[in-house]
Write a protein that holds these residues in place. Sequence first.
Motif, PDB file in Angstrom:
ATOM      1  N   GLU B 288       0.864  -1.067   0.074  1.00 40.14           N
ATOM      2  CA  GLU B 288       0.008  -0.057   0.031  1.00 40.14           C
ATOM      3  C   GLU B 288       0.907   1.179   0.031  1.00 40.14           C
ATOM      4  OE1 GLU B 288      -3.328  -1.298   3.193  1.00 40.14           O
ATOM      5  OE2 GLU B 288      -3.287   0.769   3.009  1.00 40.14           O
ATOM      6  N   ILE B 317      -1.902  -0.886  -6.690  1.00 36.17           N
ATOM      7  CA  ILE B 317      -2.280  -1.131  -5.366  1.00 36.17           C
ATOM      8  C   ILE B 317      -3.055   0.201  -4.801  1.00 36.17           C
ATOM      9  CG2 ILE B 317      -0.268  -2.773  -5.247  1.00 36.17           C
ATOM     10  CD1 ILE B 317       1.170  -0.582  -3.722  1.00 36.17           C
ATOM     11  N   PRO B 318      -3.507  -0.259  -3.359  1.00 37.71           N
ATOM     12  CA  PRO B 318      -4.269   0.792  -2.725  1.00 37.71           C
ATOM     13  C   PRO B 318      -3.554   1.815  -2.288  1.00 37.71           C
ATOM     14  CG  PRO B 318      -4.724  -1.565  -1.857  1.00 37.71           C
ATOM     15  CD  PRO B 318      -3.679  -1.512  -2.665  1.00 37.71           C
ATOM     16  N   PHE B 319      -3.795   3.031  -2.128  1.00 35.84           N
ATOM     17  CA  PHE B 319      -3.393   4.207  -1.487  1.00 35.84           C
ATOM     18  C   PHE B 319      -4.039   5.133  -0.569  1.00 35.84           C
ATOM     19  CE2 PHE B 319      -3.977   7.806  -4.060  1.00 35.84           C
ATOM     20  CZ  PHE B 319      -4.414   7.341  -5.355  1.00 35.84           C
TER      21      PHE B 319
END
Lengths: 199, 493
Positions: B288, B317-319
Amino acid sequence: MMNKPSIAIIDYNAGNIQSVLFAMQRIGVEAKVTADHDTIRNADKVIFPGVGEASTTMAHLRNEGLDNVIRGLTQPVLGVCVGMQLLCEHSEENDTECLGVIPQKVKLFQPANGEKVPHMGWNKMYDLKGDIFDTRQEEQHVYYVHSFYVEEGPYTVGLTDYVLPFSAAVQKDNFYATQFHVEKSGSIGEQILQNFIRL
Amino acid sequence: MYIIPAIDIIDGKCVRLSQGDYDQKKIYNENPLEVAKEFESYGVRKLHLVDLDGAKAKRVINYPVLEQIAQNTNLEIEFGGGIKSDEDIQRVFDSGATQAIIGTIAVKEPDTFFRWLDRYGPERVILGADVKDEKLAINGWLETSEVSIFDFLKEHASRGVKHVICTDISKDGMLQGTSVQLYEKLMQAFPDMNIIASGGVSSNKDIEQLQAIGSPAVVVGKAIYENRINLKYFLPKNPQQRQLSKRIIPCLDIKDGRTVKGINFLELRDAGDPVEQAKAYSDQGADELVFLDISATNEKRKTLRELVRKVAEQVNIPFTVGGGISSSEDVSRLLESGADKISINSAAVRNPDLINELSKNFGAQCITVAIDAKQIDGQWKVHLNGGRLPTEIDLFEWAKEVEQRGAGEILFTSMDHDGTKAGFANEALAKLSENLQIPIIASGGAGNMEHFKETFEKGKADAALAASIFHYNEIGIPELKNYLAQQNIPTRI
């Protein structure tokens, strides 16, 4: 002349619509974010994203008449996260009647060994059977953020262990869905999106 | 059922043929040891190693490959191809093979075969029977015969042969399915023999069919190399490896569109372009990302939204984005720009109802509450405004309240540890983790790889965040994750 498949991303109050759109762009697929019933019905593929609370989201879908649109779709539909939960029968999240496309139930995690809720982060999925998977995704990590899960059942096509084995993905007829955020699961997520687009 | 992956060797390289035709050769890897090690890493116990040069030359050629794999892995190796003389078979065992597969000799020189069977025993000598239309084929499929496989096995069963690898050469390398019916017939005819299927596996379904008839083992080659089946699917499962991974989160402090890094919350240094860095971190395997905007004015925050959009376009990817968020409108704009989560800090302390409001509007899963705290007279006190403003609020009480108000996650930065590179605040972290049900991100103090291990083990953190050690390449993310995996910390690699 061959037309490119048209992909509709259902526009409603879900938090991850932009992320889904960007993910499609990254794999080189054009998609349209839309709430227009005919555009959705006429698309080659439909993505039904979702981040948020089940009852509010269902109410919103009903107000917009999107609940019947989604139920009536015959092309491949991909539900993501809350989108997957809403395709099910019923959610324990505020005792919500969902779309009932996939006759399975959505439950709240009841941690037995101090597991954190929400289930947040990267977990492996396994026993993959669905058409949106190929052999490259078995036992690979995907990204989850959720407190409710779809029970293992007849339409489960992949599992993840957290508190208990739950449905990482489900598939029934033309409806496909993943609990994990396929749009945020790195290259593994992109492989799955590509598989969906190729259906 | 066992899956026995096959490595076929020509010129010391890992190849596959189609239907035994040397002209239809495909090189999969120059280094068979590498392939063997990869199989071993999946949990494979036994390897099917075939010397195709040997089969053609009628004497074993590729001993060095056998030796290398035997010496550098713990795999059991069944070796075949070109074993024609007493010297060949002895040297095959001396080179590290667990079992020798004898094909042609068993047909052409039965006396030699049975002599070897007596000398080395039925556990070490495998009869290799290549079949086409239920008739034997010999010499690496270069010749066919008129001998029935049933007659052939009948004699061998009576003479004590226990293990048979039966390869249907009309199927081998064709990826068109196996001769399930033949195997079923053979298993019924010779219930005391261990009949290993080989040739034609093209999908998980083929393996499932063999499983269904009770086949004890199957040799699989091309289907593995061509990604038609995934070995991991059929190997013994290790539930330990299915735990939720501990997350590694590089943090980028953003000022006026650039990454900066402060030391003990003061003195800022330029640390590069955030979009490029975000992309690089995600490619390296970061789980992340966190962006904290420390720009002072609203004007600059507009720049942040553009930055968020660029990151969202490029990163898979998540942020999380934080800094200066004080209303639902702020959050809406950031989520619309592509942020997955937002982080609030001082605004939550000044207006705790904001947590409830955001959690209700956007869902707990995207609301991270960041807490900066420092020990004053042995008490952990929450600090505001990037650490400049001390309060009387107790860290643990505030964290509990934050959870009750609907936060999805807490990012705890120890100001005492931040920038020191002496390790995370593991005592405070462990207490937070035990008190709360939501995930805790550890921040402040990362200096080496052991610090990450400690914060996951002693600090019970769910994720660990760091900035400068990643920005200045003091620790590479792949290197850190390999280390953590070796230390048995659940890690996504």
